[in-house]
Design an enzyme around this catalytic site. Structure first.
Site, short mmCIF file in Angstrom:
data_model
loop_
_atom_site.label_atom_id
_atom_site.label_comp_id
_atom_site.label_asym_id
_atom_site.label_seq_id
_atom_site.Cartn_x
_atom_site.Cartn_y
_atom_site.Cartn_z
N LYS A 1 131.38 149.53 120.76
CA LYS A 1 130.91 148.14 120.67
C LYS A 1 131.47 147.38 121.85
O LYS A 1 132.69 147.38 122.10
CB LYS A 1 131.42 147.54 119.36
CG LYS A 1 130.46 146.62 118.69
CD LYS A 1 131.05 146.26 117.34
CE LYS A 1 130.22 145.26 116.62
NZ LYS A 1 130.94 144.75 115.45
C1 E4P Z 1 128.83 142.67 113.94
O1 E4P Z 1 128.81 143.89 114.14
C2 E4P Z 1 130.02 141.90 113.58
O2 E4P Z 1 131.03 142.78 113.16
C3 E4P Z 1 129.83 140.96 112.43
O3 E4P Z 1 128.54 141.03 111.86
C4 E4P Z 1 130.38 139.61 112.65
O4 E4P Z 1 130.12 138.81 111.53
P1 E4P Z 1 130.90 137.49 111.21
O5 E4P Z 1 130.25 136.35 111.88
O6 E4P Z 1 130.76 137.36 109.71
O7 E4P Z 1 132.33 137.66 111.65
#
Ligand code: E4P
Length: 226
Positions: free
Chosen positions: A86
């Site tokens: 990522k």
């Molecule tokens: C995406 O892969 C992120 O880990 C995640 O969806 C972030 O979400 P949040 O805004 O609830 O932290």
């Protein structure tokens, strides 16, 4: 649409995997911190997730330069064959994504909030792109509209000459806060929704299912006592 679990919590992952509909997992530094994760256990933790889940597991690089992101990415990818690296959507992230993609390492470009960012991610060779919904809603903007724009824009073009082995890019609806977010993302044609465990549980439920089940159980009792 496929479902990923957005968590670093092993018990949540084990439970969700046992339901039979889980296709992958996404983690991020905040989710790892939330479970009390330690730096020196990070790679082992990702390995444990990869052993539980038969599908892509996103592990995030926290490096800020292209060379460091590439180094991180190679190390993460070596943990297990189903690791996806990522990488945040930023200049250094794009450059690193190109290198990693050229080496055959799949990248999930995260923290994507606009169509230009998504198209750049696609051109840099990202395998997955993660537009965030809920964080727009948090600042009183419409995250679903933004997701729809990304889904439409990516569908307008053929990116197979930018991706590894001509793979199709998949859009991950991220930062999901509700079952309705999942409904709307599915109607738009987002390929994947990555959801917190709380949202996954709500996705299974419907009051009419509960009411119907209750009625069936009561009537079956009558049959047994007849
Ligand atoms: C995406 O892969 C992120 O880990 C995640 O969806 C972030 O979400 P949040 O805004 O609830 O932290």
């Amino acid at each position: 649409m496929k479902f990923f679990l957005d968590t670093a919590d092993l018990s949540e992952i084990e439970e969700a995997a046992s339901w039979g509909a889980l296709a992958g997992v996404t983690t991020n530094p905040s989710l790892y911190a939330r479970i009390g994760g330690k730096l020196d256990d990070f790679h082992n933790h990702i390995k444990r997730i990869c052993e539980i889940v038969d599908g892509p597991v996103s592990a995030e690089s926290v490096a800020m330069t292209r060379d460091e992101i590439v180094r991180d990415g190679r190390e993460l990818a070596a943990i297990a064959p189903n690791v996806v690296v990522k990488v945040p959507t930023m200049v250094e992230g794009l450059a690193a994504t190109r290198t990693l993609a050229d080496e055959g390492i799949p990248v999930n470009m995260t923290l994507c909030f606009s169509v230009p960012q998504a198209i750049l991610a696609a051109r840099a060779g990202a395998r997955y792109i993660s537009p965030f919904i809920g964080r727009f809603d948090d600042i009183s903007e419409d995250g679903l509209d933004q997701l729809n724009n990304v889904v439409q824009a990516i569908a307008n073009y053929d990116f197979t000459d930018s991706t590894v082995n001509g793979e199709q890019i998949e859009i991950i609806a991220a930062s999901v806060r509700s079952a309705n977010h999942v409904t709307q993302a599915a109607l738009m044609g987002a390929d994947i929704a990555t959801v917190p465990f709380g949202v996954l549980k709500k996705m299974v439920q419907h009051p009419l299912t509960d009411r119907g089940l209750d009625a069936f159980m009561k009537d079956w009792e009558k049959v047994q006592n007849a």
